[in-house]
Write an enzyme that holds these catalytic residues in place. Structure first.
Site, PDB file in Angstrom:
ATOM      1  NE  ARG A   1       2.340   4.530  10.539  1.00  0.00           N
ATOM      2  CZ  ARG A   1       1.772   4.622   9.436  1.00  0.00           C
ATOM      3  NH1 ARG A   1       2.223   5.770   8.570  1.00  0.00           N
ATOM      4  NH2 ARG A   1       1.038   3.981   8.979  1.00  0.00           N
TER       5      ARG A   1
ATOM      6  CD  GLN B   1       1.348   1.199   4.291  1.00  0.00           C
ATOM      7  OE1 GLN B   1       2.023   0.856   5.143  1.00  0.00           O
ATOM      8  NE2 GLN B   1       0.700   2.399   4.063  1.00  0.00           N
TER       9      GLN B   1
ATOM     10  CG  ASP C   1      -6.310   4.817   4.833  1.00  0.00           C
ATOM     11  OD1 ASP C   1      -5.861   4.445   5.848  1.00  0.00           O
ATOM     12  OD2 ASP C   1      -5.933   4.852   3.771  1.00  0.00           O
TER      13      ASP C   1
ATOM     14  NE  ARG D   1      -5.822   8.887   5.290  1.00  0.00           N
ATOM     15  CZ  ARG D   1      -6.070   9.242   3.790  1.00  0.00           C
ATOM     16  NH1 ARG D   1      -6.696  10.091   3.456  1.00  0.00           N
ATOM     17  NH2 ARG D   1      -5.182   8.646   3.230  1.00  0.00           N
TER      18      ARG D   1
HETATM   19  C1  S3P Z   1      -2.079   1.714   2.068  1.00  0.00           C
HETATM   20  C2  S3P Z   1      -2.425   0.837   2.794  1.00  0.00           C
HETATM   21  C3  S3P Z   1      -3.018   0.903   4.153  1.00  0.00           C
HETATM   22  C4  S3P Z   1      -3.539   2.435   4.376  1.00  0.00           C
HETATM   23  C5  S3P Z   1      -2.493   3.522   3.992  1.00  0.00           C
HETATM   24  C6  S3P Z   1      -2.292   3.206   2.309  1.00  0.00           C
HETATM   25  C7  S3P Z   1      -1.592   1.529   0.817  1.00  0.00           C
HETATM   26  O1  S3P Z   1      -2.125   0.816   5.236  1.00  0.00           O
HETATM   27  O2  S3P Z   1      -3.991   2.719   5.700  1.00  0.00           O
HETATM   28  O3  S3P Z   1      -3.079   4.895   4.005  1.00  0.00           O
HETATM   29  O4  S3P Z   1      -1.254   2.517  -0.089  1.00  0.00           O
HETATM   30  O5  S3P Z   1      -1.209   0.297   0.471  1.00  0.00           O
HETATM   31  P1  S3P Z   1      -1.746  -0.562   5.608  1.00  0.00           P
HETATM   32  O6  S3P Z   1      -1.010  -1.355   4.628  1.00  0.00           O
HETATM   33  O7  S3P Z   1      -0.799  -0.447   6.928  1.00  0.00           O
HETATM   34  O8  S3P Z   1      -2.760  -1.114   6.130  1.00  0.00           O
END
Ligand code: S3P
Length: 433
Positions: free
Chosen positions: A126, A171, A319, A392
């Protein structure tokens, strides 16, 4: 390469009904674990996520000097390092969890010492450039392996920045805020689409101050965090599987209580409503600035309609898109998903896997670089589903299987435990056969 270890047979259902309380939200649990482990004092969390991802965060924080005391399956006590971690001799294993790796990187970049972060095969594929760029702009020393994990951090003093995220990501926003928390001056993150704001709410709950505008958040460091006691709201992204399952059956009546209803997470409720489902919200209250409530869902008598998810909505619903796509053949007019290219760099390439598995069940589907067109009015048959080791995907197709003709075999079903170990048991509880 992922090796599937567990298969689950999902039989079609006649109806979905009952009342459930879901385990704690994964996003909030990660943040409480990280902040509690970094704070002064001992925090206590109940209804903490039972998923393997949040266990990865707790294990990393423990390796960095926090004390973690499990008080049963879903309660944990965390004694923090009061702002100063102990470098670990061995690599920090983030498992399958992108949230753990990206958010902890920001926390560690301004600390003293050297840190290596590793993950499983999926996480090691990733993209991590998205945190390297802003953290390096702050002066951090971060080395990736061809844009991916393993990554190493040589902790150093940072400088505040003003950064606009090129791709909406909570994130990445959190990673920068956690670095900014420890850095002199005001660090600002701007985003075109407001992503989930659990970090902002949690930072405040732990005593930090930050300022927010419609499209930005600023934190002035350094600041000290203080322990809290909190009950984690039920996970709306886990609830999505049950809400979508109920929406498929005209006789359904499902109640989910103590569910997290943070507006930056709750777009699915609007989408289900636009498809014709009836959603009622009761007993709304606020806990540590997070909205919590009871949700009751029932399905339209003449079936779900049609909808399109694109633009900002695609980011907010990222998600939940696999399960929406998985139920789309059962709607009357289909579901069109665009601007969701991020789905390709989640735990798996979720666009490709959703398309492949829908086709395995006999559905027609058009795949695009940034989404899917799933026509409605289709009949699916039971099939063997390749979850690709992605939680998922395993759960989304277990939901699609409830309305299929014949049984469906989910390969790699154990992956559900990444976010939701109780999933299959709870599905059995509410699916009437
Ligand atoms: C999350 C943010 C999302 C989401 C992930 C959890 C988080 O990802 O898809 O399951 O807890 O901040 P991204 O920050 O890559 O969009």
């Amino acid at each position: 390469m992922h090796t599937a270890t567990e298969e689950r047979l999902i039989r079609p259902a006649r109806n979905v009904s009952g009342s459930l309380r879901l385990p704690g939200d994964k996003s909030i649990s990660h943040r409480y674990a990280m902040l509690g482990a970094f704070a002064e004092g001992t925090s206590r969390f109940t209804n903490f996520s039972t998923g393997a991802d949040c266990a990865s965060t707790l294990a990393c924080m423990e390796a960095l000097g926090a004390k973690v005391n499990r008080l049963g399956n879903d309660a944990v006590e965390v004694t923090g390092v009061a702002g100063c971690v102990t470098p670990s001799n061995s690599p920090l294993d983030c498992g399958n969890s992108g949230s753990t790796m990206r958010m902890i990187s920001g926390l560690l970049a301004p600390q003293q010492g050297s840190f290596t972060l590793i993950g499983d095969a999926s996480l090691s594929r990733r993209p991590m450039e998205r945190i390297r760029k802003p953290l390096e702009a702050m002066g951090a020393k971060l080395t990736l392996t061809e844009g991916h994990a393993p990554l190493t951090i040589e902790g150093t003093r940072l400088k505040a920045i003003d950064y606009t995220t090129p791709v909406p990501s909570a994130q990445v926003k959190t990673s920068i805020l956690l670095a900014g928390l420890q850095t002199e001056g005001a660090t600002t993150v701007r985003e075109a689409v407001r992503t989930r704001d659990h970090s902002e709410l949690a930072l405040r709950a732990f005593g930090a101050s930050l300022t927010r505008t419609v499209d930005s958040v600023s934190i002035s460091g350094p600041q000290t965090l203080h322990a809290i006691e909190a009950t984690v709201p039920g996970d709306l992204s886990s609830a999505a599987f049950f809400l979508c399952a109920a929406a498929l059956f005209p006789g359904a009546n499902l109640v989910l209580d103590s569910l997290g209803l943070n507006p930056t997470r709750a777009a699915l409720l609007d989408v289900l409503t636009s498809l014709g489902a009836k959603i009622g919200v009761l007993h709304l209250e606020e806990k540590n600035a997070e909205l919590v409530g009871t949700v009751q869902v029932s399905a339209p008598k003449d079936g779900l309609g049609t909808t399109e998810v694109s633009g900002a909505l695609a980011a907010q619903l990222i998600d939940e898109l696999p399960v929406l796509a998985a139920i789309a053949p059962y709607t009357s007019g289909g579901i069109r998903i665009r601007d969701a290219k991020e789905l390709r760099v989640k735990e798996s390439d979720r666009i490709a896997l959703v398309a492949r598995n829908l086709r395995a069940m006999g559905a027609e589907v058009a795949e695009f670089e940034d989404g899917l067109d799933v026509p409605g009015g289709q009949t699916l048959h039971g099939a063997t589903i390749d979850s690709g080791g992605d939680h998922r995907i395993a759960m989304a197709f277990s939901v699609a299987a409830l309305r299929a003709d014949g049984d469906t075999l989910i390969q790699g079903a154990e992956s559900a435990a990444i976010s939701f170990p109780e999933f299959f048991d709870l599905l059995d509880l509410v699916a009437e056969r």
